[in-house]
Enzyme design. Structure first.
Site, PDB file in Angstrom:
ATOM      1  N   SER A   1     -37.437   2.608 -53.003  1.00 29.40           N
ATOM      2  CA  SER A   1     -38.088   3.668 -53.785  1.00 29.40           C
ATOM      3  C   SER A   1     -39.402   4.146 -53.181  1.00 29.40           C
ATOM      4  O   SER A   1     -40.354   4.433 -53.901  1.00 29.40           O
ATOM      5  CB  SER A   1     -38.299   3.218 -55.236  1.00 29.40           C
ATOM      6  OG  SER A   1     -37.052   2.941 -55.843  1.00 29.40           O
TER       7      SER A   1
ATOM      8  N   GLU B   1     -36.190  -4.972 -48.164  1.00 30.43           N
ATOM      9  CA  GLU B   1     -35.824  -4.076 -49.259  1.00 30.43           C
ATOM     10  C   GLU B   1     -35.381  -4.909 -50.467  1.00 30.43           C
ATOM     11  O   GLU B   1     -34.207  -5.295 -50.549  1.00 30.43           O
ATOM     12  CB  GLU B   1     -34.664  -3.159 -48.838  1.00 30.43           C
ATOM     13  CG  GLU B   1     -34.997  -2.205 -47.729  1.00 30.43           C
ATOM     14  CD  GLU B   1     -34.163  -0.930 -47.812  1.00 30.43           C
ATOM     15  OE1 GLU B   1     -34.747   0.144 -47.743  1.00 30.43           O
ATOM     16  OE2 GLU B   1     -32.930  -1.019 -47.987  1.00 30.43           O
TER      17      GLU B   1
ATOM     18  N   TRP C   1     -30.207   8.559 -44.842  1.00 30.73           N
ATOM     19  CA  TRP C   1     -29.579   9.664 -45.579  1.00 30.73           C
ATOM     20  C   TRP C   1     -28.420   9.201 -46.458  1.00 30.73           C
ATOM     21  O   TRP C   1     -27.936   9.966 -47.285  1.00 30.73           O
ATOM     22  CB  TRP C   1     -29.072  10.728 -44.595  1.00 30.73           C
ATOM     23  CG  TRP C   1     -30.152  11.529 -43.948  1.00 30.73           C
ATOM     24  CD1 TRP C   1     -31.504  11.356 -44.069  1.00 30.73           C
ATOM     25  CD2 TRP C   1     -29.973  12.648 -43.056  1.00 30.73           C
ATOM     26  NE1 TRP C   1     -32.172  12.295 -43.309  1.00 30.73           N
ATOM     27  CE2 TRP C   1     -31.263  13.101 -42.683  1.00 30.73           C
ATOM     28  CE3 TRP C   1     -28.860  13.309 -42.535  1.00 30.73           C
ATOM     29  CZ2 TRP C   1     -31.452  14.185 -41.818  1.00 30.73           C
ATOM     30  CZ3 TRP C   1     -29.055  14.380 -41.673  1.00 30.73           C
ATOM     31  CH2 TRP C   1     -30.338  14.820 -41.323  1.00 30.73           C
ATOM     32  N   LYS C   2     -27.924   7.993 -46.209  1.00 32.64           N
ATOM     33  CA  LYS C   2     -26.759   7.475 -46.960  1.00 32.64           C
ATOM     34  C   LYS C   2     -25.600   8.477 -46.880  1.00 32.64           C
ATOM     35  O   LYS C   2     -25.372   9.028 -45.809  1.00 32.64           O
ATOM     36  CB  LYS C   2     -27.177   7.131 -48.389  1.00 32.64           C
ATOM     37  CG  LYS C   2     -28.404   6.204 -48.423  1.00 32.64           C
ATOM     38  CD  LYS C   2     -28.696   5.631 -49.759  1.00 32.64           C
ATOM     39  CE  LYS C   2     -29.941   4.756 -49.672  1.00 32.64           C
ATOM     40  NZ  LYS C   2     -30.224   4.047 -50.900  1.00 32.64           N
TER      41      LYS C   2
ATOM     42  N   HIS D   1     -27.460  -3.268 -44.907  1.00 34.30           N
ATOM     43  CA  HIS D   1     -28.081  -2.632 -46.072  1.00 34.30           C
ATOM     44  C   HIS D   1     -27.496  -3.228 -47.362  1.00 34.30           C
ATOM     45  O   HIS D   1     -26.309  -3.580 -47.401  1.00 34.30           O
ATOM     46  CB  HIS D   1     -27.850  -1.115 -46.028  1.00 34.30           C
ATOM     47  CG  HIS D   1     -28.654  -0.385 -47.041  1.00 34.30           C
ATOM     48  ND1 HIS D   1     -28.252  -0.275 -48.348  1.00 34.30           N
ATOM     49  CD2 HIS D   1     -29.854   0.241 -46.952  1.00 34.30           C
ATOM     50  CE1 HIS D   1     -29.185   0.395 -49.026  1.00 34.30           C
ATOM     51  NE2 HIS D   1     -30.160   0.720 -48.198  1.00 34.30           N
TER      52      HIS D   1
HETATM   53  P1  PGA Z   1     -34.489   4.475 -51.914  1.00 39.33           P
HETATM   54  O1  PGA Z   1     -33.475   3.826 -50.874  1.00 39.33           O
HETATM   55  O2  PGA Z   1     -35.676   4.934 -51.139  1.00 39.33           O
HETATM   56  O3  PGA Z   1     -33.736   5.591 -52.537  1.00 39.33           O
HETATM   57  O4  PGA Z   1     -34.827   3.381 -52.900  1.00 39.33           O
HETATM   58  C1  PGA Z   1     -33.939   3.003 -49.839  1.00 39.33           C
HETATM   59  C2  PGA Z   1     -32.780   2.399 -49.123  1.00 39.33           C
HETATM   60  O5  PGA Z   1     -31.745   2.156 -49.769  1.00 39.33           O
HETATM   61  O6  PGA Z   1     -32.829   2.168 -47.899  1.00 39.33           O
END
Ligand code: PGA
Length: 250
Positions: A213, A165, A9-10, A95
């Site tokens: 993404s 990622e 969720w950041k 992250h």
């Molecule tokens: P995103 O983010 O799906 O918006 O690219 C993924 C993440 O940062 O874990």
């Protein structure tokens, strides 16, 4: 094995009420698709209030970072134990958005150890910032994995999840689109590095998620063609209907 769909969720959503609504939507998805394991990595302040809903559902809670320290004079830090006591079973560590703020592989390594000691499952993020034609990025990735995950016991690896990622494909500033074929290649490469740090068995068993993404259109490709053990989802995790479709792909 159940596919693992992790929501990151950041710095969202803005209120506890909105967090509960989003979490409840996840619970509905989980009910409909019990073959998928959903983990919501939420801002730490929401953990305690969501813990009751989590107990009543199949959705597990996670945090997005933890301190490398256990207690003492570390203003603003939150320990892995505090997260666990507040309801988290998982924690994302390293992250790229935290690494961009100065988090080193060495610190990531200490956080991983702290999380495992507290009994959390650690989702460790790795990925190169850019791609180059000569393959230098592979060396960067190798160093990142080796330094972030060095010195772990075989039993530690059982509670470790790797999320690949590629930074160039993450978030709204992404400059490229990753593909399931590329993910599959990278996952093999990552397993080779892990083998040098542990055992062949560990290297084959550790779950490797794809993140960058992910949305309702590309999720299935990464899970089937890319053979990902699961997905780490940022933006699309804030849209319940999109997230439900991603879960459906699992
Ligand atoms: P995103 O983010 O799906 O918006 O690219 C993924 C993440 O940062 O874990």
């Amino acid at each position: 094995m159940k596919k693992l769909i992790v929501a990151n969720w950041k710095l969202n959503p803005p209120t506890p009420k909105a967090a509960l609504a989003l979490f409840r939507a996840y619970s509905q998805s989980a009910k409909k698709h019990p073959s998928v394991k959903i983990v919501a990595c939420v801002p730490a302040v929401y953990l305690a209030s969501l813990a009751k809903s989590a107990r009543l559902s199949n959705v597990e809670l996670g945090a997005q970072d933890c301190s490398s320290e256990t207690d003492g004079a570390h203003t603003g830090e939150i320990s892995a134990e505090m997260l666990k006591e507040s309801g988290a079973a998982y924690v994302i560590i390293g992250h790229s958005e935290r690494r961009a703020r100065g988090e080193t592989d060495e610190l990531v390594n200490r956080k991983v150890r702290a999380a495992l000691r507290a009994g959390l499952r650690a989702i460790i993020c790795i990925g190169e910032t850019t791609r180059d034609a000569t393959g230098e990025y592979l060396e960067i990735l190798r160093r990142q994995v080796q330094a972030s995950l060095r010195g772990l016991k075989v039993s530690d690896w059982q509670r470790l999840i790797v999320a690949y990622e590629p930074v160039w494909a993450v978030g709204s500033q992404a400059i490229g689109v990753d593909t399931p074929t590329n993910f599959l290649e990278q996952a093999i490469f990552i397993r080779k590095i892990i083998k040098t740090l542990s055992t062949r068995q560990v290297a084959l068993a550790v779950p490797i998620l794809y993140g960058g993404s992910v949305d309702q259109r590309n999720a299935l490709g990464f899970l089937s063609e890319g053979q990902a053990a699961g997905l780490l989802v940022g933006r699309a995790s804030l849209r319940p209907e999109r997230f439900a479709e991603i879960v459906l792909a699992g």
